[in-house]
Each structure stands twice: as structure tokens, then as C-alpha cells.
Design a protein around this motif. Structure first.
Motif, PDB file in Angstrom:
ATOM      1  N   ARG A   1       0.838  -1.200   0.000  1.00 38.66           N
ATOM      2  CA  ARG A   1       0.000   0.000   0.000  1.00 38.66           C
ATOM      3  C   ARG A   1       0.878   1.257   0.000  1.00 38.66           C
ATOM      4  NH1 ARG A   1      -3.604  -2.274   2.609  1.00 38.66           N
ATOM      5  NH2 ARG A   1      -2.643  -2.199   4.647  1.00 38.66           N
ATOM      6  N   HIS A   2       1.952   1.231   0.760  1.00 39.07           N
ATOM      7  CA  HIS A   2       2.852   2.384   0.828  1.00 39.07           C
ATOM      8  C   HIS A   2       3.576   2.614  -0.501  1.00 39.07           C
ATOM      9  CE1 HIS A   2       2.932   1.662   5.439  1.00 39.07           C
ATOM     10  NE2 HIS A   2       1.860   2.324   5.050  1.00 39.07           N
ATOM     11  N   VAL A   3       3.978   1.540  -1.158  1.00 39.00           N
ATOM     12  CA  VAL A   3       4.611   1.688  -2.475  1.00 39.00           C
ATOM     13  C   VAL A   3       3.629   2.325  -3.449  1.00 39.00           C
ATOM     14  CG1 VAL A   3       5.452   0.424  -4.500  1.00 39.00           C
ATOM     15  CG2 VAL A   3       6.300  -0.165  -2.247  1.00 39.00           C
ATOM     16  N   LEU A   4       2.398   1.846  -3.443  1.00 39.38           N
ATOM     17  CA  LEU A   4       1.396   2.411  -4.351  1.00 39.38           C
ATOM     18  C   LEU A   4       1.120   3.882  -4.057  1.00 39.38           C
ATOM     19  CD1 LEU A   4      -1.140  -0.548  -4.626  1.00 39.38           C
ATOM     20  CD2 LEU A   4       0.400   0.302  -6.401  1.00 39.38           C
ATOM     21  N   LEU A   5       1.052   4.243  -2.780  1.00 35.08           N
ATOM     22  CA  LEU A   5       0.837   5.640  -2.416  1.00 35.08           C
ATOM     23  C   LEU A   5       1.998   6.517  -2.890  1.00 35.08           C
ATOM     24  CD1 LEU A   5      -0.680   5.252   1.157  1.00 35.08           C
ATOM     25  CD2 LEU A   5      -1.822   6.233  -0.842  1.00 35.08           C
ATOM     26  N   CYS A   6       3.218   6.037  -2.711  1.00 35.19           N
ATOM     27  CA  CYS A   6       4.392   6.796  -3.171  1.00 35.19           C
ATOM     28  C   CYS A   6       4.393   6.899  -4.688  1.00 35.19           C
ATOM     29  CB  CYS A   6       5.684   6.128  -2.693  1.00 35.19           C
ATOM     30  SG  CYS A   6       5.956   6.286  -0.926  1.00 35.19           S
ATOM     31  N   PHE A   7       4.095   5.815  -5.334  1.00 34.15           N
ATOM     32  CA  PHE A   7       4.059   5.786  -6.794  1.00 34.15           C
ATOM     33  C   PHE A   7       3.041   6.788  -7.328  1.00 34.15           C
ATOM     34  CE2 PHE A   7       2.717   3.661 -10.813  1.00 34.15           C
ATOM     35  CZ  PHE A   7       3.944   3.659 -11.445  1.00 34.15           C
TER      36      PHE A   7
END
Length: 182
Positions: free
Chosen positions: A142-148
Motif C-alpha cells: 500500500r505504501h509503495v502504491l501511495l508513493c508511486f
């Protein structure tokens, strides 16, 4: 796993493994043995758009099997060939069908509004995507997607990684979550 598949293949002269492509891609990235396996030379990836309407129809049986427990829902899907509208819809996908036919979803929606509920989900599949985002992926994913999303789709991995690490550590600290990336 590759040894087992190889041994089955020697006996049967063929092996069919079905999975979602992103799961296979992850497995290939994690396992060097799988990445260099000759079985990948013979893989065939089917996209949803490759399926005809007749091949998509069985996905609707997921809803119809609920007849054992919830007959009115099955009747709604079959009434006026509504299932054909479902499988022909531009946002049709098996995950959405699975999601809208779970007991939790049915508990939230009565038979009298089920057709409208399905139609609304097909028109705006973000609802099921948001559910998957909240409940079916790890905090790290979820954090990777938010950063992306925040940094833009053309972000280089070298620039994405520090943002992810920062967000992940902050979130783990603030919400008492594990600080693991897998």
C-alpha cells in the motif's frame, strides 16, 4: 516447485498451471530457479480481453451458485438475461464478480437493490479496488502504491525507494505496525 513440476511433466508430457500473471511475475523475481526454468519457455498468458462472452459466462456462475443460500440473488442475475449485461460490460472482470458475490457484500445489499448494486459497481469499479487496497495487500505494498501515485507514474526506482522507506517507517512508528517490506 520446479522439481515437482518437472517430475509431473515427465510422467504426463504436459502440465497446466493457472495463476494470475502478477503472482507468476513475483514468483519469477523471487526464485532464481524458476526464473531460469525451461517451463517458462512454454507459458501462455491469457488476458481477459482474449476471452469470448461464452468463456466469460462461467464467471457469473459464482453469483448463481449462491442460489443454494440466497435464491433471490440468483434470480436477479438471471432475470432478463442480466448476466449477459454483466459479462459484456467494459469493466467486467472475475475479481469484481468474486467481490460482489461474497456473503459480506450480500449482507449489505438486499435482493431488491442487487441489480442496481452490480450495475453501479460495473460503472465504477473503484469501490472494489478500494476494498482490495484496504484489505487485500500488505501495508508495504500500500505504501509503495501511495508513493508511486504521489510521485508520478514515471518515477525512477532510485527516487521511489527513499520515499517508500520514509513513509513505511513513519507509518510503522505512528500506527504501531511491523516495519517489514514483505
Amino acid at each position: 516447485m520446479t522439481s515437482w513440476i518437472w517430475s509431473v511433466n515427465q510422467i504426463t508430457r504436459g502440465f497446466i498451471l493457472t495463476t494470475r500473471e502478477h503472482i507468476l511475475t513475483s514468483a519469477i523475481q523471487i526464485s532464481g530457479r524458476l526464473a531460469h526454468s525451461p517451463m517458462l519457455e512454454h507459458r501462455c498468458v491469457l488476458e481477459l480481453r482474449d476471452y469470448s462472452y461464452a468463456q466469460r459466462a462461467p464467471f457469473c456462475t459464482i453469483i448463481c451458485t449462491l442460489a443454494i443460500y440466497r435464491r433471490p440473488y440468483k434470480e436477479v442475475v438471471l432475470e432478463g438475461d442480466f448476466f449477459l449485461e454483466i459479462i459484456k460490460h467494459k469493466h467486467f472482470n472475475p475479481r469484481l464478480i468474486e467481490w460482489l458475490s461474497t456473503y459480506t457484500r450480500l449482507r449489505e445489499v438486499g435482493p431488491d437493490t442487487y441489480r442496481a448494486h452490480i450495475s453501479a459497481l460495473l460503472e465504477s469499479p473503484r469501490v472494489s479496488g478500494a476494498h482490495a487496497f484496504r484489505t487485500q495487500i500488505s501495508d508495504a505494498a500500500r505504501h509503495v502504491l501511495l508513493c508511486f501515485y504521489t510521485l508520478g507514474e514515471w518515477i525512477d526506482i532510485a527516487n521511489l525507494e527513499p520515499a517508500f522507506i520514509s513513509l513505511h517507517r513513519y507509518s510503522a512508528s505512528k500506527y504501531n505496525q511491523r516495519n517489514r517490506c514483505r
